[in-house]
Design a protein around this motif. Structure first.
Motif, mmCIF file in Angstrom:
data_model
loop_
_atom_site.group_PDB
_atom_site.id
_atom_site.type_symbol
_atom_site.label_atom_id
_atom_site.label_comp_id
_atom_site.label_asym_id
_atom_site.label_seq_id
_atom_site.Cartn_x
_atom_site.Cartn_y
_atom_site.Cartn_z
ATOM 1 N N UNK A 176 0.818 -1.147 0.109
ATOM 2 C CA UNK A 176 -0.006 -0.024 0.109
ATOM 3 C C UNK A 176 0.847 1.071 -0.066
ATOM 4 N N UNK A 177 1.935 1.166 0.675
ATOM 5 C CA UNK A 177 2.945 2.425 0.658
ATOM 6 C C UNK A 177 3.519 2.699 -0.515
ATOM 7 N N UNK A 178 3.864 1.537 -1.090
ATOM 8 C CA UNK A 178 4.667 1.709 -2.320
ATOM 9 C C UNK A 178 3.756 2.162 -3.537
ATOM 10 N N UNK A 179 2.590 1.713 -3.602
ATOM 11 C CA UNK A 179 1.576 2.346 -4.873
ATOM 12 C C UNK A 179 1.370 3.760 -4.095
ATOM 13 N N UNK A 180 1.184 4.214 -3.006
ATOM 14 C CA UNK A 180 0.660 5.522 -2.685
ATOM 15 C C UNK A 180 1.795 6.450 -3.094
ATOM 16 N N UNK A 181 3.030 6.028 -2.698
ATOM 17 C CA UNK A 181 4.100 6.878 -2.842
ATOM 18 C C UNK A 181 4.608 7.085 -4.175
ATOM 19 N N UNK A 182 4.133 5.847 -5.128
ATOM 20 C CA UNK A 182 4.512 6.086 -6.645
ATOM 21 C C UNK A 182 3.597 7.166 -7.143
ATOM 22 N N UNK A 183 2.311 7.083 -6.934
ATOM 23 C CA UNK A 183 1.535 8.201 -7.188
ATOM 24 C C UNK A 183 2.055 9.708 -6.668
ATOM 25 N N UNK A 184 2.437 9.727 -5.588
ATOM 26 C CA UNK A 184 2.798 10.975 -5.025
ATOM 27 C C UNK A 184 4.042 11.608 -5.585
ATOM 28 N N UNK A 185 5.085 10.512 -5.861
ATOM 29 C CA UNK A 185 6.472 11.068 -6.524
ATOM 30 C C UNK A 185 6.091 11.376 -7.794
ATOM 31 N N UNK A 186 5.307 10.757 -8.722
ATOM 32 C CA UNK A 186 5.439 10.796 -10.019
ATOM 33 C C UNK A 186 4.425 11.965 -10.435
ATOM 34 N N UNK A 187 3.283 12.509 -9.648
ATOM 35 C CA UNK A 187 2.330 13.445 -9.874
ATOM 36 C C UNK A 187 2.987 14.907 -9.561
ATOM 37 N N UNK A 188 2.496 15.805 -10.481
ATOM 38 C CA UNK A 188 2.871 17.052 -10.558
ATOM 39 C C UNK A 188 2.240 17.560 -9.120
ATOM 40 N N UNK A 189 3.220 18.428 -8.397
ATOM 41 C CA UNK A 189 2.525 19.037 -7.244
ATOM 42 C C UNK A 189 1.358 19.510 -7.070
ATOM 43 N N UNK A 190 1.134 20.212 -7.918
ATOM 44 C CA UNK A 190 -0.538 21.062 -7.922
ATOM 45 C C UNK A 190 -1.658 20.007 -8.356
ATOM 46 N N UNK A 191 -1.171 18.632 -8.578
ATOM 47 C CA UNK A 191 -2.257 17.941 -9.013
ATOM 48 C C UNK A 191 -2.370 16.806 -7.882
#
Length: 378
Positions: A176-191
């Motif tokens: 769960x951490x890995x999947x959520x972290x991937x979304x956070x790291x790859x997403x643009x800060x504003x999105x």
């Protein structure tokens, strides 16, 4: 830490909530071996449409992982960049999954196998790979390579080979951490906030439509819990960054908490509340309840009572993985010594007292371990 975040990298209420959750986790794990306890102090059966506070401990921890994730990863992104942050998150994910698998296989070991000694050796290997001494950096690469070799040797020595019976609590947290972290790291800060919120119904959709064919329904709900925590922290940061009053931030989080609860209960006719089956209704209800609990703890955490509580549980709050693993180390050592609790402490009120005594022992040992400088760099 971004400019939109509060000035401290640690939020007192998150630490207090994490500490309480870890302490309750240790207690209920020890009480699991006590007979004669009332139903509200136990997990409900898998197919029952119900839950107790015991069924909320694990999802509360997942939610707290999510709340802490933006604070830690944004700081890492600013200091080291995206690639280094991806490597750090990936290593943490692998470490949690590996630890979970070794612990599960120790529990599932065939009769006659020295599972306790094997598990202690696995913990030694995990420490060599991800540990540190004197509170310093991770061990040098020769030690880390020795730890990897030890874990490989232990895996080869396991009768019939290690298997994924299930991922274990740490493994489920890792996925769960890995999947959520991937979304956070790859997403643009504003999105990030919008994507975290949109990912919540996406997780429910995966559980409903894809999981029956492809699997991963439990991972979807566990990731939902982490992402709900991520969204809560990002929402609070955005409201504060907009210059709005703190009470507006509280109302925004309270609204999100009640929405999560309402959606969770609205899904109950389709998905019963079940921790074992990790249903979306259970995940959303637990996410909403944990967020509201966090809001209740905020004024307490910043006052004298919160500081007093943190003097007791601060070690567990700041080093939850060590606090979680210590009972298993103790259990393995006691099993090798052939020591068991007296029968008097196996049922009823005496069993409840046993859990409190065990918790106190864990906290004392944790304090001693930390004072010696031993750490897990995860």
């Amino acid at each position: 830490m971004t400019a939109s975040a509060p000035p401290s990298a640690r939020w007192p209420a998150i630490d207090l909530l994490r500490g309480l959750t870890v302490l309750v986790m240790i207690l209920v794990n020890e009480w699991a071996g006590v007979a004669g306890l009332p139903a509200w102090m136990k997990h409900v059966p898998a197919d029952a449409d119900a839950m107790t506070f015991v069924d909320m401990v694990f999802p509360a921890f997942l939610f707290i992982v999510g709340m802490s994730l933006p604070l830690a990863l944004q700081s890492k992104l600013e200091q080291a960049g995206r690639n280094a942050t991806l490597r750090m998150a990936g290593e943490r994910t692998v470490a949690l999954i590996a630890a979970g698998l070794f612990m599960v296989n120790a529990e599932m070991a065939p009769a006659g196998f020295n599972a306790s000694g094997w598990l202690l050796a696995a913990f030694a290997g995990i420490f060599l790979v991800w540990g540190s001494v004197r509170g310093g950096p991770a061990l040098a690469w020769p030690w880390r390579l020795a730890g990897i070799a030890l874990l490989g040797f232990l895996s080869a020595r396991y009768p019939g080979g290690m298997a994924v019976h299930w991922w274990g609590i740490l493994g489920l947290i890792g996925w769960a951490y890995g999947l959520a972290a991937l979304l956070f790291i790859l997403a643009a800060p504003g999105s990030r906030l919008l994507l975290a919120l949109l990912a919540l119904p996406a997780c429910v959709a995966w559980f409903t439509f894809a999981a029956p064919h492809l699997g991963g329904g439990g991972h979807a709900t566990h990731t939902l819990l982490v992402l709900a925590g991520v969204a809560s922290t990002l929402l609070l940061q955005n409201v504060l960054h907009a210059g709005l009053a703190p009470d507006r931030a509280t109302r925004a989080l309270m609204l999100l908490g009640f929405v999560l609860l309402a959606v969770g209960f609205s899904l109950r006719p389709y998905f019963p509340l079940s921790k074992i089956h990790a249903t979306p209704s259970w995940g959303l209800v637990c996410a909403g309840a944990t967020l509201l609990l966090y809001l209740l703890l905020r004024p307490l955490a910043e006052g004298r009572a919160g500081h007093a509580l943190m003097r007791v549980m601060g070690d567990a709050a700041r080093h939850p993985l060590l606090a979680y693993l210590l009972p298993y180390v103790i259990g393995a050592v006691l099993a090798l010594a052939h020591w068991h609790w007296p029968a008097t402490f196996s049922a009823g009120w005496a069993g409840i007292v046993r859990g409190v005594i065990f918790l106190a022992v864990v906290l004392v040992l944790l304090r001693l371990v930390l004072r010696s400088g031993l750490r897990l760099k995860l």
